[in-house]
Scaffold this motif. Sequence first.
Motif: not given
Length: 136
Positions: A60, A64, A109
């Motif tokens: 993640v 990101s 996600m």
Amino acid sequence: MVTTYLIFLRFTHVIASVCWVGGGFTNYLFIEPTAKSLAPMGMQFMQHMIGKRRFNLFMVINSSLTVLSGALLLWYSTNGNLGVYMSTGPGLGFTLGALVGIAVYFVGMFGIGMRAGKIGKISEEIEKACRSWTRK
């Protein structure tokens, strides 16, 4: 000042994207098939990798950082005028790459990430129930 900013963004974009893509391919090509073939022990391995080693958090953060730094680089390159930038060859290529990257980010996600989180919670509950059952 601007040069330092751009170098930092490019460095972040490249390193985070290498970690994101490398982690995804390693997981898909090696870790998951091995865990499936090891059946009960593979489940423990995956629980440890996701729960204790926080592989999902690693993915993640890297995904990101890749998307955010890429968006900032694209914004800087276009000077806020994406239409004119897309009329050039490199501009069209970078914009299409950005759209594909953002699509993959959202699939990861909201498709994969949410499922992995649910599986992690369920497996922790099963493990706790098994421990309490074996103590009796």
